[in-house]
Design a protein around this motif. Structure first.
Motif, PDB file in Angstrom:
ATOM      1  N   ILE A 125       0.843  -1.201   0.000  1.00 11.18           N
ATOM      2  CA  ILE A 125       0.000   0.000   0.000  1.00 11.18           C
ATOM      3  C   ILE A 125       0.876   1.249   0.000  1.00 11.18           C
ATOM      4  CG2 ILE A 125      -1.632   1.342   1.403  1.00 11.18           C
ATOM      5  CD1 ILE A 125      -2.869  -1.389   2.234  1.00 11.18           C
ATOM      6  N   LYS A 126       1.947   1.243   0.800  1.00 10.44           N
ATOM      7  CA  LYS A 126       2.851   2.386   0.861  1.00 10.44           C
ATOM      8  C   LYS A 126       3.450   2.677  -0.514  1.00 10.44           C
ATOM      9  CE  LYS A 126       7.077   2.107   2.596  1.00 10.44           C
ATOM     10  NZ  LYS A 126       8.201   1.975   3.534  1.00 10.44           N
ATOM     11  N   ILE A 127       3.898   1.670  -1.207  1.00 13.73           N
ATOM     12  CA  ILE A 127       4.492   1.852  -2.533  1.00 13.73           C
ATOM     13  C   ILE A 127       3.436   2.326  -3.533  1.00 13.73           C
ATOM     14  CG2 ILE A 127       5.549   0.612  -4.476  1.00 13.73           C
ATOM     15  CD1 ILE A 127       7.005  -1.082  -2.286  1.00 13.73           C
ATOM     16  N   GLY A 128       2.229   1.765  -3.446  1.00 10.85           N
ATOM     17  CA  GLY A 128       1.147   2.203  -4.332  1.00 10.85           C
ATOM     18  C   GLY A 128       0.777   3.662  -4.120  1.00 10.85           C
ATOM     19  N   VAL A 129       0.679   4.082  -2.862  1.00  8.86           N
ATOM     20  CA  VAL A 129       0.367   5.485  -2.560  1.00  8.86           C
ATOM     21  C   VAL A 129       1.502   6.389  -3.044  1.00  8.86           C
ATOM     22  CG1 VAL A 129       0.006   7.137  -0.679  1.00  8.86           C
ATOM     23  CG2 VAL A 129      -1.196   4.955  -0.653  1.00  8.86           C
ATOM     24  N   ALA A 130       2.736   5.954  -2.870  1.00  7.50           N
ATOM     25  CA  ALA A 130       3.879   6.753  -3.349  1.00  7.50           C
ATOM     26  C   ALA A 130       3.798   6.933  -4.857  1.00  7.50           C
ATOM     27  CB  ALA A 130       5.191   6.083  -2.945  1.00  7.50           C
ATOM     28  N   MET A 131       3.452   5.886  -5.583  1.00 10.45           N
ATOM     29  CA  MET A 131       3.340   5.991  -7.035  1.00 10.45           C
ATOM     30  C   MET A 131       2.206   6.937  -7.426  1.00 10.45           C
ATOM     31  SD  MET A 131       4.345   2.040  -8.067  1.00 10.45           S
ATOM     32  CE  MET A 131       3.016   1.890  -9.161  1.00 10.45           C
ATOM     33  N   LEU A 132       1.086   6.858  -6.732  1.00  8.41           N
ATOM     34  CA  LEU A 132      -0.027   7.774  -7.011  1.00  8.41           C
ATOM     35  C   LEU A 132       0.370   9.224  -6.738  1.00  8.41           C
ATOM     36  CD1 LEU A 132      -3.076   5.793  -5.575  1.00  8.41           C
ATOM     37  CD2 LEU A 132      -2.575   6.287  -7.978  1.00  8.41           C
ATOM     38  N   LEU A 133       1.097   9.447  -5.650  1.00  9.12           N
ATOM     39  CA  LEU A 133       1.555  10.801  -5.342  1.00  9.12           C
ATOM     40  C   LEU A 133       2.524  11.313  -6.397  1.00  9.12           C
ATOM     41  CD1 LEU A 133       2.003  10.642  -1.461  1.00  9.12           C
ATOM     42  CD2 LEU A 133       0.280  11.926  -2.743  1.00  9.12           C
ATOM     43  N   MET A 134       3.368  10.428  -6.934  1.00  9.54           N
ATOM     44  CA  MET A 134       4.291  10.839  -7.995  1.00  9.54           C
ATOM     45  C   MET A 134       3.522  11.281  -9.235  1.00  9.54           C
ATOM     46  SD  MET A 134       7.343   8.069  -7.819  1.00  9.54           S
ATOM     47  CE  MET A 134       8.003   7.592  -6.237  1.00  9.54           C
ATOM     48  N   VAL A 135       2.506  10.529  -9.606  1.00  9.61           N
ATOM     49  CA  VAL A 135       1.681  10.899 -10.755  1.00  9.61           C
ATOM     50  C   VAL A 135       1.000  12.241 -10.496  1.00  9.61           C
ATOM     51  CG1 VAL A 135      -0.396  10.272 -12.067  1.00  9.61           C
ATOM     52  CG2 VAL A 135       1.339   8.533 -11.545  1.00  9.61           C
ATOM     53  N   LEU A 136       0.492  12.447  -9.295  1.00 14.01           N
ATOM     54  CA  LEU A 136      -0.151  13.707  -8.937  1.00 14.01           C
ATOM     55  C   LEU A 136       0.819  14.881  -9.025  1.00 14.01           C
ATOM     56  CD1 LEU A 136      -2.734  15.090  -7.848  1.00 14.01           C
ATOM     57  CD2 LEU A 136      -1.855  14.644  -5.559  1.00 14.01           C
ATOM     58  N   VAL A 137       2.038  14.689  -8.515  1.00 14.26           N
ATOM     59  CA  VAL A 137       3.058  15.744  -8.576  1.00 14.26           C
ATOM     60  C   VAL A 137       3.374  16.096 -10.024  1.00 14.26           C
ATOM     61  CG1 VAL A 137       5.521  16.208  -8.179  1.00 14.26           C
ATOM     62  CG2 VAL A 137       4.097  15.348  -6.323  1.00 14.26           C
ATOM     63  N   ILE A 138       3.511  15.100 -10.864  1.00 13.12           N
ATOM     64  CA  ILE A 138       3.828  15.333 -12.276  1.00 13.12           C
ATOM     65  C   ILE A 138       2.703  16.124 -12.945  1.00 13.12           C
ATOM     66  CG2 ILE A 138       4.159  14.178 -14.506  1.00 13.12           C
ATOM     67  CD1 ILE A 138       5.585  11.930 -12.851  1.00 13.12           C
ATOM     68  N   LYS A 139       1.453  15.789 -12.626  1.00 12.53           N
ATOM     69  CA  LYS A 139       0.321  16.510 -13.215  1.00 12.53           C
ATOM     70  C   LYS A 139       0.246  17.943 -12.693  1.00 12.53           C
ATOM     71  CE  LYS A 139      -2.699  12.695 -14.309  1.00 12.53           C
ATOM     72  NZ  LYS A 139      -3.521  12.883 -15.479  1.00 12.53           N
ATOM     73  N   VAL A 140       0.482  18.145 -11.408  1.00 12.16           N
ATOM     74  CA  VAL A 140       0.369  19.482 -10.824  1.00 12.16           C
ATOM     75  C   VAL A 140       1.508  20.387 -11.265  1.00 12.16           C
ATOM     76  CG1 VAL A 140       0.444  20.753  -8.638  1.00 12.16           C
ATOM     77  CG2 VAL A 140      -1.001  18.737  -8.835  1.00 12.16           C
ATOM     78  N   PHE A 141       2.731  19.885 -11.235  1.00 15.41           N
ATOM     79  CA  PHE A 141       3.896  20.704 -11.592  1.00 15.41           C
ATOM     80  C   PHE A 141       4.005  20.932 -13.088  1.00 15.41           C
ATOM     81  CE2 PHE A 141       4.997  20.282  -7.317  1.00 15.41           C
ATOM     82  CZ  PHE A 141       6.179  20.921  -7.017  1.00 15.41           C
ATOM     83  N   GLY A 142       3.613  19.950 -13.863  1.00 13.95           N
ATOM     84  CA  GLY A 142       3.709  20.071 -15.322  1.00 13.95           C
ATOM     85  C   GLY A 142       5.150  20.269 -15.769  1.00 13.95           C
ATOM     86  N   THR A 143       5.348  21.251 -16.621  1.00 15.19           N
ATOM     87  CA  THR A 143       6.688  21.483 -17.172  1.00 15.19           C
ATOM     88  C   THR A 143       7.610  22.196 -16.184  1.00 15.19           C
ATOM     89  OG1 THR A 143       5.946  23.554 -18.167  1.00 15.19           O
ATOM     90  CG2 THR A 143       5.837  21.573 -19.541  1.00 15.19           C
ATOM     91  N   ASN A 144       7.067  22.660 -15.055  1.00 16.75           N
ATOM     92  CA  ASN A 144       7.905  23.331 -14.053  1.00 16.75           C
ATOM     93  C   ASN A 144       8.689  22.355 -13.184  1.00 16.75           C
ATOM     94  OD1 ASN A 144       7.177  26.023 -14.683  1.00 16.75           O
ATOM     95  ND2 ASN A 144       5.217  25.692 -13.674  1.00 16.75           N
TER      96      ASN A 144
END
Length: 141
Positions: free
Chosen positions: A96-115
């Motif tokens: 679960i910890k690894i799955g949540v970390a992966m979801l957070l990484m995807v979220l960060v990539i979407k929020v930050f975008g090209t920045n």
């Protein structure tokens, strides 16, 4: 072939309490070490690089620190309640910890975008993943 008999170790309540207290201390130390290393790294990058790099370091580190801290909280609460632990519970928690970390990484990539500054993001992730080395150096683990 001679079969040896193994006897289960039985702990007194005092021994069990001491072991639980030590385990809780070490678990909390690991999260504190992760946070301290992430903050120091962020400060250095903020001073010598850019704001987006510092934010990317924080984002990278937090993608693993948040799930890790939640898993530690679960383990500490389990130790305090004196419920028996199982290997299955630990493995499911890690998954679960690894799955949540992966979801957070995807979220960060979407929020930050090209920045998002990718090298800084990975440095933040790496320093949090390897913060336990700090505990080994200072003999706290």
């Amino acid at each position: 072939m001679d079969q040896e008999q193994f006897e289960a170790i039985s702990l007194t309540p005092e021994q069990r309490q001491r072991m639980s207290a030590a385990a809780i201390r070490e678990l909390l130390n690991s999260v504190v070490a992760q946070l301290v290393v992430l903050l120091i790294t962020t400060l250095v990058v903020f001073v010598f690089w850019s704001n987006w790099a510092a934010l990317s370091i924080i984002a990278g580190g937090m993608t693993y620190l948040i799930p890790s801290a939640l898993f530690v909280l679960h383990l500490v609460l389990r130790l305090l309640s004196q419920k028996p632990a199982s290997a299955t519970m630990f493995l499911v928690g890690e998954a679960i910890k690894i799955g949540v970390a992966m979801l957070l990484m995807v979220l960060v990539i979407k929020v930050f975008g090209t920045n998002l500054v990718w090298p800084a993001f990975f440095v933040g992730l790496l320093v949090v993943l390897k913060a336990y080395l700090l505990l080994l150096v200072f003999k706290k683990l």
